[in-house]
Scaffold this motif. Structure first.
Motif, mmCIF file in Angstrom:
data_model
loop_
_atom_site.group_PDB
_atom_site.id
_atom_site.type_symbol
_atom_site.label_atom_id
_atom_site.label_comp_id
_atom_site.label_asym_id
_atom_site.label_seq_id
_atom_site.Cartn_x
_atom_site.Cartn_y
_atom_site.Cartn_z
ATOM 1 N N HIS A 29 42.505 60.592 -50.219
ATOM 2 C CA HIS A 29 42.662 62.044 -50.147
ATOM 3 C C HIS A 29 44.124 62.435 -50.341
ATOM 4 N N GLN A 30 45.031 61.612 -49.818
ATOM 5 C CA GLN A 30 46.451 61.904 -49.947
ATOM 6 C C GLN A 30 46.872 61.904 -51.417
ATOM 7 N N LYS A 31 46.336 60.983 -52.204
ATOM 8 C CA LYS A 31 46.657 60.924 -53.636
ATOM 9 C C LYS A 31 46.197 62.201 -54.342
ATOM 10 N N ASN A 32 45.003 62.671 -53.981
ATOM 11 C CA ASN A 32 44.498 63.914 -54.570
ATOM 12 C C ASN A 32 45.319 65.120 -54.123
ATOM 13 N N LEU A 33 45.755 65.092 -52.870
ATOM 14 C CA LEU A 33 46.602 66.176 -52.373
ATOM 15 C C LEU A 33 47.943 66.174 -53.103
ATOM 16 N N ASP A 34 48.474 64.999 -53.357
ATOM 17 C CA ASP A 34 49.730 64.896 -54.119
ATOM 18 C C ASP A 34 49.568 65.514 -55.507
ATOM 19 N N PHE A 35 48.426 65.259 -56.124
ATOM 20 C CA PHE A 35 48.150 65.840 -57.441
ATOM 21 C C PHE A 35 48.096 67.365 -57.336
ATOM 22 N N LEU A 36 47.405 67.856 -56.310
ATOM 23 C CA LEU A 36 47.294 69.298 -56.105
ATOM 24 C C LEU A 36 48.670 69.921 -55.876
ATOM 25 N N GLN A 37 49.487 69.294 -55.038
ATOM 26 C CA GLN A 37 50.830 69.813 -54.754
ATOM 27 C C GLN A 37 51.670 69.868 -56.023
ATOM 28 N N GLU A 38 51.495 68.884 -56.888
ATOM 29 C CA GLU A 38 52.274 68.828 -58.120
ATOM 30 C C GLU A 38 51.881 69.943 -59.088
ATOM 31 N N GLN A 39 50.594 70.264 -59.144
ATOM 32 C CA GLN A 39 50.093 71.193 -60.160
ATOM 33 C C GLN A 39 49.941 72.635 -59.671
ATOM 34 N N SER A 40 49.881 72.828 -58.390
ATOM 35 C CA SER A 40 49.638 74.157 -57.844
ATOM 36 C C SER A 40 50.919 74.983 -57.763
ATOM 37 N N PRO A 41 50.822 76.300 -58.017
ATOM 38 C CA PRO A 41 51.986 77.176 -57.854
ATOM 39 C C PRO A 41 52.197 77.609 -56.400
ATOM 40 N N LEU A 42 51.295 77.211 -55.506
ATOM 41 C CA LEU A 42 51.363 77.646 -54.117
ATOM 42 C C LEU A 42 52.280 76.749 -53.284
ATOM 43 N N SER A 43 52.536 77.191 -52.067
ATOM 44 C CA SER A 43 53.367 76.408 -51.148
ATOM 45 C C SER A 43 52.591 75.186 -50.665
ATOM 46 N N ALA A 44 53.318 74.215 -50.119
ATOM 47 C CA ALA A 44 52.689 72.999 -49.601
ATOM 48 C C ALA A 44 51.705 73.332 -48.486
ATOM 49 N N GLU A 45 52.069 74.314 -47.651
ATOM 50 C CA GLU A 45 51.191 74.692 -46.540
ATOM 51 C C GLU A 45 49.897 75.325 -47.048
ATOM 52 N N ASP A 46 50.020 76.192 -48.060
ATOM 53 C CA ASP A 46 48.830 76.839 -48.618
ATOM 54 C C ASP A 46 47.927 75.819 -49.313
ATOM 55 N N ASN A 47 48.525 74.894 -50.024
ATOM 56 C CA ASN A 47 47.739 73.865 -50.696
ATOM 57 C C ASN A 47 46.971 73.010 -49.701
ATOM 58 N N LEU A 48 47.624 72.643 -48.616
ATOM 59 C CA LEU A 48 46.958 71.831 -47.596
ATOM 60 C C LEU A 48 45.802 72.601 -46.967
ATOM 61 N N LEU B 182 37.567 72.062 -56.510
ATOM 62 C CA LEU B 182 37.559 73.413 -55.945
ATOM 63 C C LEU B 182 38.954 73.844 -55.507
ATOM 64 N N SER B 183 39.717 72.893 -54.971
ATOM 65 C CA SER B 183 41.056 73.215 -54.477
ATOM 66 C C SER B 183 41.991 73.614 -55.615
ATOM 67 N N LEU B 184 41.984 72.840 -56.692
ATOM 68 C CA LEU B 184 42.854 73.153 -57.823
ATOM 69 C C LEU B 184 42.433 74.464 -58.463
ATOM 70 N N TRP B 185 41.141 74.672 -58.617
ATOM 71 C CA TRP B 185 40.628 75.910 -59.207
ATOM 72 C C TRP B 185 41.099 77.124 -58.404
ATOM 73 N N GLU B 186 40.958 77.069 -57.082
ATOM 74 C CA GLU B 186 41.370 78.207 -56.258
ATOM 75 C C GLU B 186 42.887 78.385 -56.255
ATOM 76 N N ALA B 187 43.607 77.283 -56.302
ATOM 77 C CA ALA B 187 45.073 77.370 -56.290
ATOM 78 C C ALA B 187 45.618 78.105 -57.511
ATOM 79 N N LEU B 188 44.862 78.124 -58.595
ATOM 80 C CA LEU B 188 45.303 78.780 -59.824
ATOM 81 C C LEU B 188 44.894 80.248 -59.902
ATOM 82 N N TRP B 189 44.122 80.723 -58.925
ATOM 83 C CA TRP B 189 43.705 82.124 -58.940
ATOM 84 C C TRP B 189 44.909 83.054 -58.886
#
Length: 267
Positions: free
Chosen positions: A5-24, A36-43
């Motif tokens: 899960h941490q590896k996927n979170l790292d990917f999300l943190q790298e690609q998302s425009p949101l803050s680390a707290e929001d991504n988590l 779903l997480s990446l999709w919502e992060a790009l809204w």
């Protein structure tokens, strides 16, 4: 957190425009589902309904309506930002994730509803060529969903505005069964030398077309190419068109046909 899960979170943190707290927060709320997480992060920050009202509104400038449309498209998947990330992932320019996770991301879809499709098209006026072109390009991954608008899209494919016509042809080729129903239109355009190359480019993304129908559709160009090849060699004026035809046939299960007639020409 589990390392996978941490590896996927790292990917999300790298690609998302949101803050680390929001991504988590998003990642945990979606129970560690990266799709779903990446999709919502790009809204976009705006609500979907507010953006629809701007897109539909006659009191807004074209630039505002276009901007609203670009943001609206992010509520569906794939969308331009999501596809750009998938391209970087394919090119190994991102944090490495499991192959199965990457495959699931590539397949992830969230489609517009039937009511939303009607709203997109009903908002277009007779002078909205630029907005219509962008809409059709933005919906090219949702061919099945826009089937209710097929006749309208056929009309756009006959527009004098070439950008709009090309966008309509591209989308028509992705609506199940629409290519066969629009064959007279494609044949008419294919017989116009100044439109032929672009029409073939519009068919590059088509899948699931009948290879026999395609081959008969392309036969006049193939015949002309064969005639030129015997006089001028394989690299003649129709070579670029033939490469597009080769690709279209291969994408739709008819690639062997290309080798058949090229071997005949060589003989």
């Amino acid at each position: 957190m589990d390392p996978k899960h941490q590896k996927n979170l790292d990917f999300l943190q790298e690609q998302s425009p949101l803050s680390a707290e929001d991504n988590l927060e998003i990642f945990e709320r979606h129970k560690y589902d990266l799709r779903l997480s990446l999709w919502e992060a790009l809204w976009p920050k705006e609500e979907k309904e507010a953006l629809f009202l701007i897109y539909e509104g006659g009191n807004y400038e074209l630039s505002e309506r276009l901007q609203a449309l670009e943001k609206l498209l992010l509520f569906y998947c794939p969308n331009p930002k999501f596809k750009a990330i998938m391209l970087d992932l394919k090119r190994r320019k991102t944090v490495k994730i499991k192959p199965t996770t990457a495959e699931n991301l590539q397949k992830f879809r969230r489609i517009p509803t039937k009511a939303e499709i009607f709203r997109f098209f009903d908002a277009l006026g007779s002078k909205d060529e630029v907005l219509a072109s962008r809409l059709l390009l933005g919906l090219q991954d949702f061919g099945r969903e826009v089937a209710t608008q097929e006749r309208y899209i056929q009309m756009m494919a006959e527009a004098d505005d070439l950008s709009l016509a090309d966008a309509a042809l591209t989308l028509l080729a992705r609506i199940p069964g629409a290519f066969a129903r629009s064959l007279p239109l494609y044949q008419f355009l294919l017989h116009q030398p100044n439109r032929r190359f672009q029409v073939l480019k519009n068919l590059q993304g088509a899948r699931g077309l009948n290879p026999e129908l395609l081959f008969s559709f392309f036969r006049p160009i193939i015949g002309e190419y064969e005639r030129l090849a015997r006089k001028e060699g394989m690299m003649n004026d129709l070579w670029p068109e033939m490469q597009l035809i080769r690709s279209i046939l291969a994408n739709n299960g008819g690639g062997g046909r290309v080798w058949q007639f090229e071997s005949e020409v060589l003989r």
